[in-house]
Design an enzyme around this catalytic site. Structure first.
Site, PDB file in Angstrom:
ATOM      1  N   GLN A   1     -11.613  74.556  39.125  1.00  0.00           N
ATOM      2  CA  GLN A   1     -10.736  73.558  38.063  1.00  0.00           C
ATOM      3  C   GLN A   1      -9.667  74.445  37.261  1.00  0.00           C
ATOM      4  O   GLN A   1      -9.884  75.147  36.436  1.00  0.00           O
ATOM      5  CB  GLN A   1     -11.545  73.179  36.842  1.00  0.00           C
ATOM      6  N   PHE A   2      -8.307  74.634  38.132  1.00  0.00           N
ATOM      7  CA  PHE A   2      -7.157  75.395  37.464  1.00  0.00           C
ATOM      8  C   PHE A   2      -6.804  74.910  36.159  1.00  0.00           C
ATOM      9  O   PHE A   2      -6.281  75.989  35.271  1.00  0.00           O
ATOM     10  CB  PHE A   2      -6.349  75.543  38.426  1.00  0.00           C
ATOM     11  N   THR A   3      -7.335  73.752  35.785  1.00  0.00           N
ATOM     12  CA  THR A   3      -6.836  73.358  34.507  1.00  0.00           C
ATOM     13  C   THR A   3      -7.427  74.106  33.338  1.00  0.00           C
ATOM     14  O   THR A   3      -6.919  73.969  32.157  1.00  0.00           O
ATOM     15  CB  THR A   3      -7.117  71.722  34.207  1.00  0.00           C
TER      16      THR A   3
END
Length: 148
Positions: free
Chosen positions: A78-80
């Site tokens: 989850q790059f967010t």
């Protein structure tokens, strides 16, 4: 690396309407590699997460780890988690590791959890995923390897 760890009674991840990973009781781990991260940061989080005592013992106290309970782990990239929200209303993600590095560290992280003897299910790096979970407690913990 950054991680959000949730104690769950069940969790699953779906891509293109197909469930690709599913667990019963255990941990849902959302993980993000940051610029400059390497396997050292992944190793740190693996050891902390595998031994994190957030499951209840016989007395009802959070005193057992996912390893102690024979629980499983669902790992989702989850790059967010790299979101920078300091300026404006649109988050920036420039502090996230480049995709190739992020994927390599995501894979390494999940592999190292398996090496700890845990049952690990995975999402699909970079895919549009739908994650379902039933948070137990709720227990949700944030970790950042840069803050050790």
């Amino acid at each position: 690396m950054r991680a959000v760890i949730q104690r769950v009674t069940e969790a699953s991840v779906t891509v293109d309407q197909q469930v690709i990973g599913e667990i019963k009781a255990g941990l849902l781990v959302l993980i993000c590699a940051m610029q400059g991260d390497d396997q050292t940061q992944a190793d740190y989080l693996v050891k902390k997460i595998a031994k994190l005592r957030i499951f209840k013992d016989e007395a009802g106290k959070m005193n057992r780890s996912v390893s102690d309970t024979s629980g499983a782990v669902l790992v989702i990239s989850q790059f967010t988690l790299a979101a920078d929200t300091h300026r404006g209303n649109r988050p920036g993600f420039s502090t996230a590791a480049p995709p190739a590095q992020g994927e390599a560290l995501y894979t390494y992280f999940a592999d190292q959890l398996e090496a700890q003897g845990l049952v690990v299910q995975r999402g699909s790096f970079g895919a549009d995923m739908q994650v379902r979970l039933l948070n137990d407690g709720p227990v949700t913990i944030w970790m950042d390897s840069a803050e050790r």
